[in-house]
Write a protein that holds these residues in place. Structure first.
Motif, PDB file in Angstrom:
ATOM      1  N   VAL A   1       0.856  -1.189   0.000  1.00 40.39           N
ATOM      2  CA  VAL A   1       0.000   0.000   0.000  1.00 40.39           C
ATOM      3  C   VAL A   1       0.889   1.236   0.000  1.00 40.39           C
ATOM      4  N   CYS A   2       0.504   2.267  -0.744  1.00 36.75           N
ATOM      5  CA  CYS A   2       1.228   3.545  -0.753  1.00 36.75           C
ATOM      6  C   CYS A   2       0.325   4.642  -0.209  1.00 36.75           C
ATOM      7  N   ILE A   3       0.822   5.349   0.807  1.00 31.59           N
ATOM      8  CA  ILE A   3       0.134   6.532   1.313  1.00 31.59           C
ATOM      9  C   ILE A   3       0.777   7.744   0.649  1.00 31.59           C
ATOM     10  N   ILE A   4       0.008   8.430  -0.188  1.00 33.64           N
ATOM     11  CA  ILE A   4       0.505   9.603  -0.913  1.00 33.64           C
ATOM     12  C   ILE A   4       0.155  10.826  -0.080  1.00 33.64           C
ATOM     13  N   MET A   5       1.163  11.426   0.549  1.00 30.99           N
ATOM     14  CA  MET A   5       0.915  12.555   1.445  1.00 30.99           C
ATOM     15  C   MET A   5       1.044  13.871   0.699  1.00 30.99           C
ATOM     16  N   ILE A   6       0.074  14.744   0.927  1.00 30.74           N
ATOM     17  CA  ILE A   6       0.152  16.097   0.387  1.00 30.74           C
ATOM     18  C   ILE A   6      -0.052  17.081   1.538  1.00 30.74           C
ATOM     19  N   ASP A   7       0.398  18.290   1.342  1.00 31.97           N
ATOM     20  CA  ASP A   7       0.355  19.326   2.372  1.00 31.97           C
ATOM     21  C   ASP A   7      -0.934  20.126   2.222  1.00 31.97           C
ATOM     22  N   ALA A   8      -1.777  20.085   3.262  1.00 34.32           N
ATOM     23  CA  ALA A   8      -3.059  20.791   3.188  1.00 34.32           C
ATOM     24  C   ALA A   8      -2.869  22.294   3.082  1.00 34.32           C
ATOM     25  N   THR A   9      -1.765  22.816   3.628  1.00 32.97           N
ATOM     26  CA  THR A   9      -1.546  24.264   3.593  1.00 32.97           C
ATOM     27  C   THR A   9      -1.087  24.740   2.221  1.00 32.97           C
ATOM     28  N   GLU A  10      -0.553  23.823   1.413  1.00 28.88           N
ATOM     29  CA  GLU A  10      -0.113  24.174   0.055  1.00 28.88           C
ATOM     30  C   GLU A  10      -1.106  23.743  -1.006  1.00 28.88           C
ATOM     31  N   GLY A  11      -1.849  22.671  -0.726  1.00 30.14           N
ATOM     32  CA  GLY A  11      -2.745  22.125  -1.723  1.00 30.14           C
ATOM     33  C   GLY A  11      -2.015  21.250  -2.728  1.00 30.14           C
ATOM     34  N   PHE A  12      -2.733  20.829  -3.742  1.00 29.81           N
ATOM     35  CA  PHE A  12      -2.193  19.925  -4.757  1.00 29.81           C
ATOM     36  C   PHE A  12      -1.183  20.654  -5.639  1.00 29.81           C
ATOM     37  N   THR A  13      -0.072  19.971  -5.953  1.00 31.62           N
ATOM     38  CA  THR A  13       0.928  20.522  -6.871  1.00 31.62           C
ATOM     39  C   THR A  13       1.226  19.495  -7.960  1.00 31.62           C
ATOM     40  N   GLU A  14       1.894  19.952  -8.984  1.00 29.22           N
ATOM     41  CA  GLU A  14       2.252  19.052 -10.087  1.00 29.22           C
ATOM     42  C   GLU A  14       3.141  17.913  -9.594  1.00 29.22           C
ATOM     43  N   GLN A  15       4.008  18.219  -8.618  1.00 31.05           N
ATOM     44  CA  GLN A  15       4.896  17.190  -8.099  1.00 31.05           C
ATOM     45  C   GLN A  15       4.124  16.089  -7.388  1.00 31.05           C
ATOM     46  N   ASP A  16       2.995  16.426  -6.749  1.00 29.45           N
ATOM     47  CA  ASP A  16       2.163  15.410  -6.104  1.00 29.45           C
ATOM     48  C   ASP A  16       1.646  14.394  -7.124  1.00 29.45           C
ATOM     49  N   SER A  17       1.291  14.872  -8.310  1.00 30.37           N
ATOM     50  CA  SER A  17       0.798  13.949  -9.346  1.00 30.37           C
ATOM     51  C   SER A  17       1.906  13.022  -9.819  1.00 30.37           C
ATOM     52  N   LYS A  18       3.156  13.544  -9.875  1.00 33.18           N
ATOM     53  CA  LYS A  18       4.272  12.700 -10.303  1.00 33.18           C
ATOM     54  C   LYS A  18       4.582  11.639  -9.255  1.00 33.18           C
ATOM     55  N   VAL A  19       4.506  12.022  -7.986  1.00 38.21           N
ATOM     56  CA  VAL A  19       4.725  11.054  -6.905  1.00 38.21           C
ATOM     57  C   VAL A  19       3.662   9.966  -6.958  1.00 38.21           C
ATOM     58  N   ALA A  20       2.398  10.377  -7.138  1.00 39.45           N
ATOM     59  CA  ALA A  20       1.304   9.403  -7.221  1.00 39.45           C
ATOM     60  C   ALA A  20       1.481   8.491  -8.427  1.00 39.45           C
ATOM     61  N   GLY A  21       2.022   9.047  -9.515  1.00 39.00           N
ATOM     62  CA  GLY A  21       2.226   8.247 -10.722  1.00 39.00           C
ATOM     63  C   GLY A  21       3.182   7.089 -10.507  1.00 39.00           C
ATOM     64  N   ILE A  22       4.167   7.256  -9.615  1.00 40.95           N
ATOM     65  CA  ILE A  22       5.106   6.161  -9.319  1.00 40.95           C
ATOM     66  C   ILE A  22       4.365   4.973  -8.729  1.00 40.95           C
ATOM     67  N   ALA A  23       3.450   5.247  -7.781  1.00 44.35           N
ATOM     68  CA  ALA A  23       2.661   4.175  -7.173  1.00 44.35           C
ATOM     69  C   ALA A  23       1.689   3.564  -8.171  1.00 44.35           C
ATOM     70  N   LEU A  24       1.105   4.413  -9.009  1.00 43.41           N
ATOM     71  CA  LEU A  24       0.139   3.930  -9.995  1.00 43.41           C
ATOM     72  C   LEU A  24       0.804   3.021 -11.015  1.00 43.41           C
ATOM     73  N   GLU A  25       1.993   3.413 -11.485  1.00 42.42           N
ATOM     74  CA  GLU A  25       2.716   2.606 -12.473  1.00 42.42           C
ATOM     75  C   GLU A  25       3.012   1.203 -11.956  1.00 42.42           C
ATOM     76  N   GLN A  26       3.265   1.106 -10.666  1.00 42.84           N
ATOM     77  CA  GLN A  26       3.619  -0.186 -10.088  1.00 42.84           C
ATOM     78  C   GLN A  26       2.408  -0.951  -9.561  1.00 42.84           C
ATOM     79  N   GLY A  27       1.210  -0.411  -9.788  1.00 49.75           N
ATOM     80  CA  GLY A  27      -0.009  -1.142  -9.460  1.00 49.75           C
ATOM     81  C   GLY A  27      -0.277  -1.300  -7.988  1.00 49.75           C
ATOM     82  N   LYS A  28       0.132  -0.328  -7.166  1.00 48.59           N
ATOM     83  CA  LYS A  28      -0.039  -0.445  -5.727  1.00 48.59           C
ATOM     84  C   LYS A  28      -1.391   0.111  -5.280  1.00 48.59           C
ATOM     85  N   ALA A  29      -1.915  -0.465  -4.210  1.00 52.10           N
ATOM     86  CA  ALA A  29      -3.082   0.125  -3.562  1.00 52.10           C
ATOM     87  C   ALA A  29      -2.676   1.489  -3.022  1.00 52.10           C
TER      88      ALA A  29
END
Length: 442
Positions: free
Chosen positions: A262-290
């Motif tokens: 399982v991968c917990i994708i952490m983002i900062d609530a004070t900053e909100g979503f950034t492009e880098q967050d999507s790239k981090v999430a993409g690593i987990a998605l590519e490897q088929g992780k929950a």
């Protein structure tokens, strides 16, 4: 885990991490000529003469340093000493005995633990150099000459280590443990979450982005199950990665995702979503992780009655490429909704491991194709003969069709939604494999 724990300690840059990597047989610890490269405690499985144990690499101990990072490295080493069954003190033949060696030796003697003195960088074969005998002055027993680069003397070192192990049968590693990788860009609170979960300062926490360079493992058992939380270095944009050490850290973070369930994708609530967050999430998605999206620092956000719903709607758009991932608003600082994180991690792991019978799958397929006819192109209609599940983690389905080119992405998405509607598969990606079978072929 009932394995004995062996801690490798010593002042900075004496070759502790090189020795650690040699003993476990892989490059788990970062090795560099820069003092202070290893910061957190690193764990690795090791085996010698049918004795299995956990080897712990630590950051170098500077007894009197006032530097923030170095002082926390010393604290990490002290925790490793407290939890260890046996301690290996590593020294450097080339430098001889220095004042810091005496201070570290005195610290270890106070611990009351068995201490084995390793004199590293004895790279020449044959009788040790005269400087070797100087290390008897440390007063912690006979030194063992070792070359961590070439492996000389490591057998003698491990022979001495296992003499202090208790004579009890060691249990096999529990297959029920869920490996959870905590990933995200730097300074979103990954190490703070590890410390909150474990109830101790397992990872160094600092406002300096990039403090965590290695991956650390934290084992937790509670009413929701057994978990191994893997804290990883923050993943930055490639254009910002100049330090060679940090490059190793990012490779290690990717390796942590690979061995996680399982991968917990952490983002900062004070900053909100950034492009880098999507790239981090993409690593987990590519490897088929929950996956779970954890919005940290929620306690620091000014709220009204609609704040959470508005934030969730925005994230649903931002993470539209992985809409299956549940979103949890947490605070590693206050512990808000941490129990929910455990519960969700166990749930998405079960969904990622789900296996569905071929019969039930084809019932859903028949209803879906009756509701929305397969697409046509130039008078040819797509025919889906049947489908079956090929594997789990992630759930992977094979479709046997008459023409793969007719199986458009939009129709694949429709069928995925129908499968999710019936079977759930929350928190996990699914994969489709298309196999073409001509009408006249068997």
């Amino acid at each position: 885990m009932n394995k004995p724990i062996v801690a490798i300690v010593g002042r900075p840059n004496v070759g502790k991490s090189t020795l650690f990597n040699k003993l476990i047989g892989s490059r788990l610890s970062i090795v560099d000529n820069t003092p202070g490269v290893t910061r957190d405690r690193i764990y690795g499985d090791c085996e010698w003469l049918n004795h299995k144990f956990l080897l712990v690499d630590t950051g170098g101990i500077e007894p009197y340093s006032t530097d923030v990072i170095l002082s926390q490295m010393r604290a990490q080493a002290e925790i490793a000493i407290d939890t260890a069954d046996v301690i290996i003190l590593v020294t450097d033949l080339n430098c001889g005995v220095v004042a810091s060696d005496y201070e570290v030796a005195a610290m270890l003697q106070k611990s009351g633990k068995p201490v084995i003195l390793c004199v590293n960088k004895c790279d020449s074969i044959g009788a040790p150099a005269p400087e070797f005998y100087e290390f008897y002055n440390l007063g912690i027993g006979d030194p063992i000459a070792v070359s961590s680069v070439h492996g000389h003397g490591t057998g003698d070192l491990l022979d001495e280590v296992i003499q202090y192990f208790p004579e009890t049968e060691q249990e096999e590693e529990d297959a029920e443990i869920i490996n959870v990788a905590i990933i995200g860009k730097p300074n979103v609170g990954k190490s703070s979450l590890v410390n909150r979960i474990s109830g101790e300062n397992r990872a160094i926490v600092s406002d300096i982005a990039g403090t965590t360079r290695d991956t650390t493992d934290t084992f937790v058992e509670n009413s929701f199950g057994k978990f191994n939380f893997i804290d990883t270095a923050g993943i930055r944009r490639k254009s910002r990665i100049n330090d060679a050490i940090e490059k190793f850290s990012i490779i290690r973070a990717r390796m942590a995702v690979e061995r996680a369930n399982v991968c917990i994708i952490m983002i900062d609530a004070t900053e909100g979503f950034t492009e880098q967050d999507s790239k981090v999430a993409g690593i987990a998605l590519e490897q088929g992780k929950a996956c779970i999206v954890a919005v940290n620092k929620w306690d620091a956000v000014e709220k009204d009655g609609n704040t959470m719903n508005d934030f969730r709607k925005k994230l649903a758009v931002d993470f539209s490429f992985m809409s299956f991932a549940p979103i949890i608003f947490i605070s590693a600082k206050t512990g808000q909704r941490i129990d929910r994180l455990f519960e969700t991690a166990a749930f998405v792991h079960s969904q990622n491991s789900m296996r569905i019978s071929t019969g039930r799958l084809n019932e859903v397929l028949a209803m879906a194709t009756a509701r929305v006819q397969p697409p046509t192109d130039k008078g040819k209609r797509l025919k889906i003969y049947y489908m079956t599940q090929a594997s789990t983690r992630p759930p992977t389905f094979v479709f046997f069709v008459n023409n793969a080119e007719l199986f458009h992405f939009s129709y694949q998405r429709y069928l995925e939604n129908q499968i999710r509607e019936v079977f759930g598969l929350d928190g996990t990606p699914v994969r489709f494999i298309i196999r073409e079978r001509g009408e006249g072929k068997k």
